[in-house]
Write an enzyme that holds these catalytic residues in place. Structure first.
Site, PDB file in Angstrom:
ATOM      1  N   ASP A  29       0.848  -1.197   0.000  1.00  0.00           N
ATOM      2  CA  ASP A  29       0.000   0.000   0.000  1.00  0.00           C
ATOM      3  C   ASP A  29       0.884   1.248   0.000  1.00  0.00           C
ATOM      4  OD1 ASP A  29      -3.236   0.470   0.956  1.00  0.00           O
ATOM      5  OD2 ASP A  29      -1.857   2.182   1.077  1.00  0.00           O
ATOM      6  N   ASN A  86     -12.955  -3.509   2.367  1.00  0.00           N
ATOM      7  CA  ASN A  86     -13.919  -2.418   2.466  1.00  0.00           C
ATOM      8  C   ASN A  86     -14.876  -2.495   1.276  1.00  0.00           C
ATOM      9  OD1 ASN A  86     -12.642  -1.352   4.779  1.00  0.00           O
ATOM     10  ND2 ASN A  86     -11.144  -0.299   3.489  1.00  0.00           N
ATOM     11  N   VAL A  95     -10.964   2.848  -3.602  1.00  0.00           N
ATOM     12  CA  VAL A  95     -10.617   2.371  -4.948  1.00  0.00           C
ATOM     13  C   VAL A  95     -11.655   1.334  -5.381  1.00  0.00           C
ATOM     14  CG1 VAL A  95      -8.897   1.189  -6.352  1.00  0.00           C
ATOM     15  CG2 VAL A  95      -8.156   2.799  -4.579  1.00  0.00           C
ATOM     16  N   HIS A  99     -10.299  -5.426  -3.464  1.00  0.00           N
ATOM     17  CA  HIS A  99      -8.967  -5.705  -2.909  1.00  0.00           C
ATOM     18  C   HIS A  99      -9.077  -6.088  -1.450  1.00  0.00           C
ATOM     19  CE1 HIS A  99      -9.863  -1.401  -2.599  1.00  0.00           C
ATOM     20  NE2 HIS A  99      -9.201  -1.409  -1.444  1.00  0.00           N
ATOM     21  N   HIS A 101      -7.021  -6.068   2.101  1.00  0.00           N
ATOM     22  CA  HIS A 101      -5.891  -5.494   2.842  1.00  0.00           C
ATOM     23  C   HIS A 101      -5.323  -6.563   3.776  1.00  0.00           C
ATOM     24  CE1 HIS A 101      -6.891  -1.091   2.165  1.00  0.00           C
ATOM     25  NE2 HIS A 101      -8.050  -1.620   1.898  1.00  0.00           N
TER      26      HIS A 101
HETATM   27  P1  5GP Z   1      -9.766   1.165   0.154  1.00  0.00           P
HETATM   28  O1  5GP Z   1      -9.953   2.360   1.038  1.00  0.00           O
HETATM   29  O2  5GP Z   1     -10.373   1.352  -1.198  1.00  0.00           O
HETATM   30  O3  5GP Z   1     -10.151  -0.128   0.814  1.00  0.00           O
HETATM   31  O4  5GP Z   1      -8.208   1.028  -0.016  1.00  0.00           O
HETATM   32  C1  5GP Z   1      -7.500   1.584  -1.071  1.00  0.00           C
HETATM   33  C2  5GP Z   1      -6.052   1.540  -0.701  1.00  0.00           C
HETATM   34  O5  5GP Z   1      -5.293   1.718  -1.858  1.00  0.00           O
HETATM   35  C3  5GP Z   1      -5.631   2.634   0.291  1.00  0.00           C
HETATM   36  O6  5GP Z   1      -5.073   2.035   1.453  1.00  0.00           O
HETATM   37  C4  5GP Z   1      -4.606   3.453  -0.496  1.00  0.00           C
HETATM   38  O7  5GP Z   1      -3.526   3.884   0.308  1.00  0.00           O
HETATM   39  C5  5GP Z   1      -4.165   2.473  -1.577  1.00  0.00           C
HETATM   40  N1  5GP Z   1      -3.746   3.097  -2.815  1.00  0.00           N
HETATM   41  C6  5GP Z   1      -4.436   4.051  -3.507  1.00  0.00           C
HETATM   42  N2  5GP Z   1      -3.769   4.372  -4.636  1.00  0.00           N
HETATM   43  C7  5GP Z   1      -2.641   3.596  -4.653  1.00  0.00           C
HETATM   44  C8  5GP Z   1      -1.566   3.475  -5.563  1.00  0.00           C
HETATM   45  O8  5GP Z   1      -1.493   4.150  -6.600  1.00  0.00           O
HETATM   46  N3  5GP Z   1      -0.604   2.586  -5.262  1.00  0.00           N
HETATM   47  C9  5GP Z   1      -0.649   1.820  -4.131  1.00  0.00           C
HETATM   48  N4  5GP Z   1       0.367   0.968  -3.922  1.00  0.00           N
HETATM   49  N5  5GP Z   1      -1.659   1.899  -3.239  1.00  0.00           N
HETATM   50  C10 5GP Z   1      -2.647   2.788  -3.504  1.00  0.00           C
END
Ligand code: 5GP
Ligand code: ZN
Length: 113
Positions: A29, A86, A95, A99, A101
């Site tokens: 992340d 999430n 996003v 995915h 975590h």
């Molecule tokens: P969500 O909140 O959708 O469950 O998690 C999205 C995760 O993707 C967040 O923890 C954020 O830091 C990570 N993230 C967003 N954009 C990028 C990216 O361009 N590269 C990487 N490695 N992580 C990302």
């Protein structure tokens, strides 16, 4: 293609990728919430858990088993870790590409948001 994770999968955006096969990619992340914070992502663009059906049951099983293997590789299997998916805006999904975590390497608190 607008999806940031699809762009990572296509190699159009750099990432710290630690695993890849035909079905999944795993990368660190960009804003880690724990010493180990890996995102495990199906290669196919599925928006969220809301879009899963019976046909995806075995894929989701393999996703969890891959998380377990990566936890071992990252040396957090024994100390423990957290797996989070999430879903949607109030679930904290930012996003819109499914995915998982994988977080560990520190004692995580109990608060969920
Ligand atoms: P969500 O909140 O959708 O469950 O998690 C999205 C995760 O993707 C967040 O923890 C954020 O830091 C990570 N993230 C967003 N954009 C990028 C990216 O361009 N590269 C990487 N490695 N992580 C990302
Ligand atoms: Zn995508």
């Amino acid at each position: 293609m607008e999806c940031i994770f699809c762009k990572i999968i296509a190699g159009e955006i750099p990432s710290d990728t630690i695993y890849k096969d035909e079905e999944f990619i795993a990368f660190r992340d960009i804003q880690p919430q724990a010493p180990v914070h890996v995102l495990i992502v199906p290669v196919n663009h599925i928006v969220s858990v809301n879009d899963l059906g019976e046909k995806d049951a075995s894929m989701i099983g393999r996703l969890i088993l891959l998380a377990k293997r990566i936890a071992e590789q990252e040396h957090i299997a024994e100390s423990g870790y957290r797996l989070v998916i999430n879903c949607g805006s109030e679930g904290g999904q930012v996003v819109p590409h499914l995915h998982l975590h994988l977080m560990g390497g520190i004692r995580l608190n109990d608060r969920m948001g």
